[in-house]
Write a protein that holds these residues in place. Structure first.
Motif, PDB file in Angstrom:
ATOM      1  N   ASP A  96       0.496  -0.970  -0.070  1.00 37.67           N
ATOM      2  CA  ASP A  96      -0.027  -0.146   0.271  1.00 37.67           C
ATOM      3  C   ASP A  96       0.752   1.578  -0.105  1.00 37.67           C
ATOM      4  O   ASP A  96       1.903   1.158  -0.814  1.00 37.67           O
ATOM      5  N   ARG A  97       0.871   1.891   0.608  1.00 38.45           N
ATOM      6  CA  ARG A  97       1.404   3.542   0.899  1.00 38.45           C
ATOM      7  C   ARG A  97       3.297   3.343   1.650  1.00 38.45           C
ATOM      8  O   ARG A  97       3.612   4.127   1.011  1.00 38.45           O
ATOM      9  N   LYS A  98       3.082   2.435   1.510  1.00 37.47           N
ATOM     10  CA  LYS A  98       4.780   1.256   2.155  1.00 37.47           C
ATOM     11  C   LYS A  98       5.775   1.411   1.253  1.00 37.47           C
ATOM     12  O   LYS A  98       6.942   1.692   1.134  1.00 37.47           O
ATOM     13  N   ARG A  99       4.984   1.436  -0.474  1.00 40.50           N
ATOM     14  CA  ARG A  99       5.549   1.016  -1.558  1.00 40.50           C
ATOM     15  C   ARG A  99       6.202   2.088  -1.739  1.00 40.50           C
ATOM     16  O   ARG A  99       5.586   3.308  -2.149  1.00 40.50           O
ATOM     17  N   GLY A 100       7.520   2.088  -2.168  1.00 44.43           N
ATOM     18  CA  GLY A 100       8.459   3.207  -2.785  1.00 44.43           C
ATOM     19  C   GLY A 100       8.478   2.586  -4.447  1.00 44.43           C
ATOM     20  O   GLY A 100       7.489   2.108  -4.897  1.00 44.43           O
TER      21      GLY A 100
END
Length: 230
Positions: A96-100
């Motif tokens: 989710d939003r922890k994907r870089g």
């Protein structure tokens, strides 16, 4: 915020005391660093539940850079990749939003060919709007046509060391992703503090600096030094 990271999160015993003594290897790594580069996705698929577990093990601010599978970059040589790329995105969705950034590393034999890469990049961008970076290793990529195509699809060039194609002077603006493989012996050699400082000075303030000289354990030492220098 610049992210200093290593490829994978192995913590050698000589520096283990500098990390939290509690939790998994990843959570201990994340007690010091703000990001990590996942290379294992290049070699094999992981279950979505694995990515979910990794995401839960790290703070909200932590980010994962993920290497695109070799099925796409090497086996398919970037041809007819839409289905395989969609599958990859589905696998990593739990981050989710922890994907870089997504890291696309091409084989040394893969030349720049607009007829191959224009549809490949279009397929990737149709499926995903997140940051993508590319590390190339064939000299044909040192061309204005290659630069223009990457720019048109918003794909950032990787500054690698050693640099097989794009040297530091080839970047008109600070690189957003730096991969330090070690030299003179790739994956083994350590960097001096002066060398680390020079790469940090080159890098974008919101970019990544990843140490991939993991074979000898130098990556963690160098990354810790980079944290102290930055």
């Amino acid at each position: 915020m610049r992210i200093i990271a290593t490829a994978a999160w192995s913590i050698p015993k000589p520096v283990a005391q500098r990390f939290s003594q509690q939790g998994s290897g990843l959570s201990r790594y994340a007690s010091v660093f703000e990001g990590v580069e996942i290379n294992s996705t290049f070699y094999r698929r992981h279950k979505a539940s694995t990515f979910a577990r990794w995401a839960e093990a790290v703070p909200d601010s932590f980010r994962f850079a993920i290497k695109v599978p070799k099925e796409i970059t090497h086996a398919r040589a970037m041809k007819d990749i839409a289905g395989a790329f969609d599958t990859f995105l589905e696998d990593i969705a739990p981050l989710d939003r922890k994907r870089g950034p997504l890291l696309c590393q091409l084989p040394p034999s893969l030349k720049f060919d607009v007829d191959v890469f224009a549809p490949a990049f279009k397929a990737m961008r149709n499926a995903d709007e997140g940051q993508m970076v590319i590390e190339v290793r064939h000299k044909s990529w040192a061309s204005s046509d290659a630069f223009d195509l990457l720019k048109s699809y918003g794909i950032d060039r990787v500054l690698a060391d050693p640099a097989p194609v794009w040297a530091a002077e080839n970047f008109g603006e600070p690189p957003k992703y730096i991969r330090l493989h070690g030299k003179p012996r790739m994956y083994y050699s350590s960097y001096t503090d002066a060398e680390i400082r020079s790469f940090l000075d080159l890098s974008a303030s919101q970019g990544w600096c990843v140490f991939d000289n993991t074979a000898s354990g130098a990556a963690i030492d160098n990354a810790l030094s980079a944290l102290e220098i930055s």
